[in-house]
Design a protein around this motif. Structure first.
Motif: not given
Length: 618
Positions: A516-518, A520, A535, A539-543
């Motif tokens: 996944s690129e995200r 949560a 990253r 993975v582009q977005r890491i909460e």
């Protein structure tokens, strides 16, 4: 038959301390997992490095491996200490580290890495990625079916380990924040308060209660002992027993039981072998129903189904004894007195209107049972024994040893004698003396004496089962041969201990892409090394990890394959009577239930701090 990553099948047992590790080895484990001083998912089962080193030394005699758990999340300011502990454990000789946090993958540790079940390993894509990222083994989520396990095994080159016995985490492992939502204690930090074992009300969120004060999230314990062959054929190579907080009686009983079950499965698959050596012959008949259990379940092994929960109690119920036929002033009688016999000192429990009620047996007078108290005992009540005093005494007094089969060869000649030992794995060692030996007056008696002395293995780990004699015409004093025997067996043990274990210390493939690129907040990235790892793998977005947040309000705090609707016969796919929202409530804590019927999953969303709740109906 599906592929298996190695030709060896492993029984993996828990240990809270050195004594438990020794018990697990003695009763048949091929590997043992135990926690270091910190960063283990069971804070109460921590051990010093010295204790771990002692366990390694004992286990390695039999080819048994020790896996150390460092499977909690790490904060940035803990990375240095976590790495120091990891390297101390490696220096102590552990064969693998079980980890949850990807920071440990980034520390270039010279050890085999196993991906903890706390990584929520439940998809072929996720497990394939972990193998590419350098994990030699992946430990599966407990909510999986056999078909899902088979698909995962096909998708990966990593060894696959799965739980086969013990407590089940009702939520997906590593994705549960229920404890964290109620207190500062986080399961992902090794301090779960087990709120899934508490009572809840099932409501519509507006004042109507459907079920009150029931253990709605408490599921029965796992027992897959009848399905080990199917799991082997699916590709599983390690069978894991849960229980790093369990006592020695549990370890001895359950490990001995699964040793028999694994050996039975291997007997039907001669191309495979167990992962360690040594024979354990317990002096009791193992029975897991007599150790702590909330009731046996295969959970979702054969598919998602109802009947896996234990709404009445989260405690050990034990084995069913029978039904109460008659109640007297201070005693009761069973309907089938010829069945399982109770004994003085047994623990028993009964299902009552208030749930399960327990007591002890004071006396047994034929079919007449005199309990310590009569609360909850009425005609027709089901009787369970959750403590078998006589069985427990047999296990506690057990003197089981684990022995390695060996052979001996005694050779004599005019000016010397040699004894050579060879064990079942081919390790060999010898001891000899050069001295003038007289001709034996009675060669037959001399041969019998040589054979008897050579076969004695005393309190060593070896059992000499065959003795070959070469040259029985020379007389060897019994004291001399005994001295040579002790020396030879000591050298044989030293030869076993000197061997190098094979370890799969794998590199991290920088080209591996995370599925996944995200990520949560529920996927809990909590430090800079873990963030850099993801990253680097796409993975582009890491909460920000949810365990770092001051509150879990508004977040899903549990996602699970278990479904309360299915359990109570109100599945949304089957024309349920209960429509609309469902909530779990306990005091000030409220959780909205969300149902994903496509994935057949249930989630609990923390709604305890919602400001605009609807007023209860009057």
């Amino acid at each position: 038959m599906e592929k298996i990553s190695s030709g060896k099948i492993e029984l993996l047992a828990p240990a809270r301390d050195f004594a438990a590790a020794v018990a697990a080895v003695d009763y048949g484990a091929d590997a043992v997992y135990m926690g270091g001083a910190r960063f283990g998912a069971r804070q109460a089962a921590g051990n010093t490095t010295e204790q771990i080193a002692r366990a390694v030394e004992y286990a390695h005699r039999y080819g048994v491996r020790i896996h150390a758990t460092l499977n909690t999340l790490l904060w940035d300011d803990e990375l240095g200490e976590a790495e120091r502990q990891a390297r101390e454990l490696i220096a102590a000789g552990v064969d693998a580290l079980i980890v949850q946090d990807m920071a440990l993958r980034r520390m270039n540790l010279p050890v085999e890495l196993h991906a903890s079940t706390q990584m929520c390993n439940r998809t072929p894509e996720g497990v394939r990625f972990l193998a590419d990222a350098g994990f030699a083994r992946v430990i599966l989520e407990r909510n999986l079916t056999l078909e899902e396990i088979r698909a995962i095994c096909r998708a990966t080159t990593a060894e696959v380990e799965c739980f086969v016995h013990g407590a089940i985490c009702v939520g997906y492992s590593g994705r549960c924040f229920l404890s964290r939502s109620m207190s500062a204690r986080s399961g992902n930090r090794g301090a779960c308060s087990q709120p899934c074992r508490l009572t809840y009300d099932l409501t519509d969120g507006r004042g109507r209660t459907y079920l009150q004060g029931r253990h709605l999230l408490s599921v029965r314990d796992l027992n897959l002992s009848e399905h080990l062959g199917e799991l082997i054929d699916a590709g599983v190579s390690s069978f894991k027993i849960e229980g790093r907080l369990k006592d020695l009686t549990y370890i001895r009983n359950v490990v001995a039981y699964y040793r028999r079950a694994v050996d039975k499965a291997l007997a039907a698959r001669p191309q495979l072998q167990r992962a360690s050596v040594g024979e354990s012959r317990p002096d009791f008949d193992p029975d897991p129903s007599k150790s702590f259990t909330r009731g046996e379940s295969e959970y979702f092994f054969a598919g998602k189904c109802a009947g896996v929960a234990s709404f009445d109690t989260p405690k050990a119920v034990g084995e069913r004894i029978g039904r109460v036929a008659r109640v007297e002033r201070n005693a009761f009688r069973l309907e089938n007195p010829e069945g399982v016999q109770l004994a003085s000192g047994d623990g028993i429990c009964f299902r009552s209107e208030a749930g399960f009620v327990g007591t002890n047996v004071n006396a047994v007078e034929g079919a007449r049972i005199v309990p310590n108290r009569m609360e909850g005992i009425r005609p027709g009540a089901e009787v369970y024994r959750n403590y078998d005093r006589l069985f427990t005494l047999r296990v506690e007094r057990s003197r089981t040893r684990r022995v390695i089969p060996a052979t001996a060869r005694v050779e004599t000649w005019e000016d010397g004698v040699r004894i050579t030992f060879t064990d079942c794995e081919g390790f060999t060692a010898a001891a000899e003396r050069h001295l003038a030996l007289e001709t034996a007056r009675n060669p037959e008696a001399n041969a019998a004496s040589l054979r008897q002395q050579a076969a004695r293995s005393g309190d060593t780990i070896f059992e000499v089962r065959d003795v070959e004699l070469r040259g029985t015409e020379r007389f060897v004093p019994a004291s001399l041969l005994a001295e040579l025997r002790r020396e030879g067996l000591d050298r044989l043990l030293a030869a076993r201990m000197a061997r190098r274990f094979e370890h799969r210390i794998l590199p991290e493939n920088p080209a591996a892409r995370y599925p996944s690129e995200r990520l949560a907040a529920e996927e809990n990235v909590t430090n800079r090394l873990a963030e850099a790892f993801y990253r680097d793998h796409g993975v582009q977005r890491i909460e920000r990890g949810l365990d770092l947040a001051p509150t879990t309000a508004g977040h899903p705090v549990m996602r699970t394959a278990y479904c309360i609707r299915r359990e109570i016969g109100e599945c949304l796919k089957e024309h349920p009577r209960l429509r609309g929202e469902l909530w779990l409530e306990r005091g000030r804590h409220r959780y909205r239930l969300e149902f994903d019927c496509v994935r057949c999953e249930m989630s609990l969303v923390d709604a305890s701090e919602e400001r605009n709740e609807k007023k209860p109906n009057k």
